[in-house]
Write a protein that holds these residues in place. Sequence first.
Motif, PDB file in Angstrom:
ATOM      1  N   UNK A   1       0.834  -1.201   0.000  1.00 39.65           N
ATOM      2  CA  UNK A   1       0.000   0.000   0.000  1.00 39.65           C
ATOM      3  C   UNK A   1       0.871   1.255   0.000  1.00 39.65           C
ATOM      4  N   UNK A   2       1.889   1.282   0.828  1.00 43.62           N
ATOM      5  CA  UNK A   2       2.737   2.478   0.903  1.00 43.62           C
ATOM      6  C   UNK A   2       3.505   2.703  -0.393  1.00 43.62           C
ATOM      7  N   UNK A   3       3.899   1.630  -1.055  1.00 48.70           N
ATOM      8  CA  UNK A   3       4.582   1.777  -2.328  1.00 48.70           C
ATOM      9  C   UNK A   3       3.642   2.387  -3.372  1.00 48.70           C
ATOM     10  N   UNK A   4       2.380   1.957  -3.357  1.00 44.11           N
ATOM     11  CA  UNK A   4       1.411   2.497  -4.308  1.00 44.11           C
ATOM     12  C   UNK A   4       1.126   3.968  -4.040  1.00 44.11           C
ATOM     13  N   UNK A   5       1.106   4.336  -2.763  1.00 44.98           N
ATOM     14  CA  UNK A   5       0.862   5.738  -2.403  1.00 44.98           C
ATOM     15  C   UNK A   5       2.052   6.610  -2.780  1.00 44.98           C
ATOM     16  N   UNK A   6       3.246   6.100  -2.511  1.00 43.00           N
ATOM     17  CA  UNK A   6       4.455   6.845  -2.830  1.00 43.00           C
ATOM     18  C   UNK A   6       4.471   8.209  -2.177  1.00 43.00           C
ATOM     19  N   UNK A   7       4.757   9.237  -2.973  1.00 41.07           N
ATOM     20  CA  UNK A   7       4.822  10.608  -2.460  1.00 41.07           C
ATOM     21  C   UNK A   7       3.526  11.363  -2.705  1.00 41.07           C
ATOM     22  N   UNK A   8       2.466  10.659  -3.049  1.00 36.33           N
ATOM     23  CA  UNK A   8       1.185  11.306  -3.345  1.00 36.33           C
ATOM     24  C   UNK A   8       0.654  12.039  -2.120  1.00 36.33           C
ATOM     25  N   UNK A   9      -0.103  13.081  -2.374  1.00 32.57           N
ATOM     26  CA  UNK A   9      -0.755  13.826  -1.308  1.00 32.57           C
ATOM     27  C   UNK A   9      -2.187  14.143  -1.736  1.00 32.57           C
ATOM     28  N   UNK A  10      -2.984  14.610  -0.778  1.00 28.32           N
ATOM     29  CA  UNK A  10      -4.324  15.068  -1.079  1.00 28.32           C
ATOM     30  C   UNK A  10      -5.184  14.033  -1.762  1.00 28.32           C
ATOM     31  N   UNK A  11      -5.956  14.481  -2.764  1.00 29.02           N
ATOM     32  CA  UNK A  11      -6.874  13.588  -3.455  1.00 29.02           C
ATOM     33  C   UNK A  11      -6.144  12.475  -4.185  1.00 29.02           C
ATOM     34  N   UNK A  12      -4.951  12.769  -4.693  1.00 29.92           N
ATOM     35  CA  UNK A  12      -4.177  11.748  -5.396  1.00 29.92           C
ATOM     36  C   UNK A  12      -3.803  10.614  -4.454  1.00 29.92           C
ATOM     37  N   UNK A  13      -3.464  10.945  -3.208  1.00 33.01           N
ATOM     38  CA  UNK A  13      -3.143   9.908  -2.226  1.00 33.01           C
ATOM     39  C   UNK A  13      -4.364   9.015  -1.986  1.00 33.01           C
ATOM     40  N   UNK A  14      -5.528   9.618  -1.804  1.00 29.87           N
ATOM     41  CA  UNK A  14      -6.735   8.845  -1.542  1.00 29.87           C
ATOM     42  C   UNK A  14      -7.032   7.914  -2.710  1.00 29.87           C
TER      43      UNK A  14
END
Length: 691
Positions: free
Chosen positions: A133-146
Amino acid sequence: MGDQSVKSALLLAAASLAISSAAHAEEGMWTMDAFPTEQMRKIYGWAPDKAWLDRVQAAAVRLTGGCSASFVSDAGLILTNHHCVRSCVQALSTAEQDYIKAGYNPATREEERTCPGQQAEVVTSISDVTPTVKQAIGASTGEALVKARDAVIARLEKEGCTDTATTRCQVVSLFGGGQYKLYKYRKYSDVRLAWAPSEQAAFFGGDPDNFNFPRYAMDAAFLRAYENGKPVSTPAHLTWNPRAPEAGEVTFTVGNPGSTQRLLTETQRAFARDVQYPIVIPLFAELRGRLIAAMEGDPERARTGADLLAGIENSYKAQTGYWGALRNPAFAANLAEQEAELRAKVAADAALKAKVGDPWGAIEEIDEKRRQLYLDYLFLESLGGGFSELYDYAQTIVRAAAEREKPNGERLPGYTDSALPLLEKSLTDAQPIYPWLEELNLAFWLSKTREYLKTDTPAVQRLLGKESPEGLAERLVEGTRLADPAVRKALFEGGMAAVKASKDPLIQFVLKADADARAVRRKWEAEVTGPTAVANAKLADARFGVYGDTLYPDATFTLRISYGSVKGWDERGTPVPPTTKFAGLYERATGAVPYDLPSEFAAAKGKIDMATVYNFVTTNDIIGGNSGSPVIARDGSVIGAAFDGNIHMLGGNFGYDPVLNRTVVVSTAAVQEALEVVYPNQRLMRELAAK
């Protein structure tokens, strides 16, 4: 202690926040794969081994609607609380045959009746998927993270459970995003009512006794899991042990605590104290008043509205207790001190400080956005439709049609492939609908939305047009055909084409309203949910860095175990014994509601063993969702079912107090006595005794 059946969105105000230090004493709602063996052994000189834990995990049951339970026979018999099956009992009742009033005591298995919408689930495996999951999230933030997080979760759940007929998969966020675990369940979608006492026996003492002790409540019931029309074989079940508890003996609760959020910050506590509770508690109070007024003098409305009223009263009392805990100066100061200790230790560790940064400052920045968006998000999205069952049906149909046109990874949570089977079951199972109650609920939501968001707000204008809340609610309820499960099924299966072609006024209303609800949801995710997930992950790193692995995650309605013992407490200088007995029920009865003696108990008075332990208390750490949890003795047998906590337990939303927090339990000895002489049922008694 109420279950989670009251609309979860309104319970957003139950955000609870707790100590940030390592767990101590008997505190902790521990995951089954991380039980604190050494910690317990230091206190009690003994702790369960893996084989013991595996056995109880295999017998533990999660019920849809927000309750816990356990298998107690080899033929799928499930022990839980009466208040956990109350909606089922209500659904099976009519004005002519009111099982809420009389109880339900079938003579044969063939008479056990299906509970609409109910599903029983047993955890079969727990896998750590944090790196994925953390790899998929990466450095995303905000709506992109969700979006990235939800997409990978949807994929993991689909890959984990390819057989959706018998299995269900859920990826759960723990420590606010510090960990992600995949829970795999064996599910049973045919659940039937096997026994329930009368409401008056189950809830003797009513609201005055709720969250209090001494108690004299037969808050127990039996369900049974079926498959292919036959009771399921459940060799992994708890042994029924109808004995009295012993003062000081070790006890375990194994269940699914709903939500604690004990790891939030001072800033988040202030938001709950100053914004959420002052809005939501008056909503509960006003809706309670409207319900009572509408039911007064009308026996049928009193019957059909009682289930919702009980849930509202329970939640109102709980929310008030949570708010009171946050406003208690000593309690709040202790929480603040715990956070200050954690921040100081992080600041003193240069490497840890560099790793986590300043998540507290980030949450303070997020708080400004949260406060700006909260009212819109509460009334348009999370509280949309209020407590209207018909509105929920309509929104589910409309959103399912839209979401199923998207790839699985791009859908809203709750509409992914792994979630659709339960969603469809909840949508298409037959449930009684009471038009008067639907109109009241819709009108209440519409009127409070107009009041809080203001008449001239474009979203409110689009909701109401030129109509009054009461007039619009009446038109929608009188015109809709969604009370018919066949209509709901046809619309669900027909997808967006069927939805757009529908002339149903409620479907058309939701189609129009959903645009504003989705818009505020997207903004909330971009400006609140996403950034909070990043900050929470850093907070988790901070706690792990300071306290190591001596932590347990917040409650997430997933399987947890707590340990404790049978023990009373001192209430303002007066000792409270840990048990009550049947004799106390008759002494407490006054003949006036809510202390009117159930007629079946009055009739059986000469047969009951008055020395039998009725209810008892333990130091186990629980919260809402634990209702129905088996209370298990050291030998692995079940000696009770948790059904409430004392008033001090409400502060347990924020921090556990071993001196005062108590779990309230109905004893197996009391249930056995009831089955023998109050509601004679030799069939169940033989099954429980494995004869």
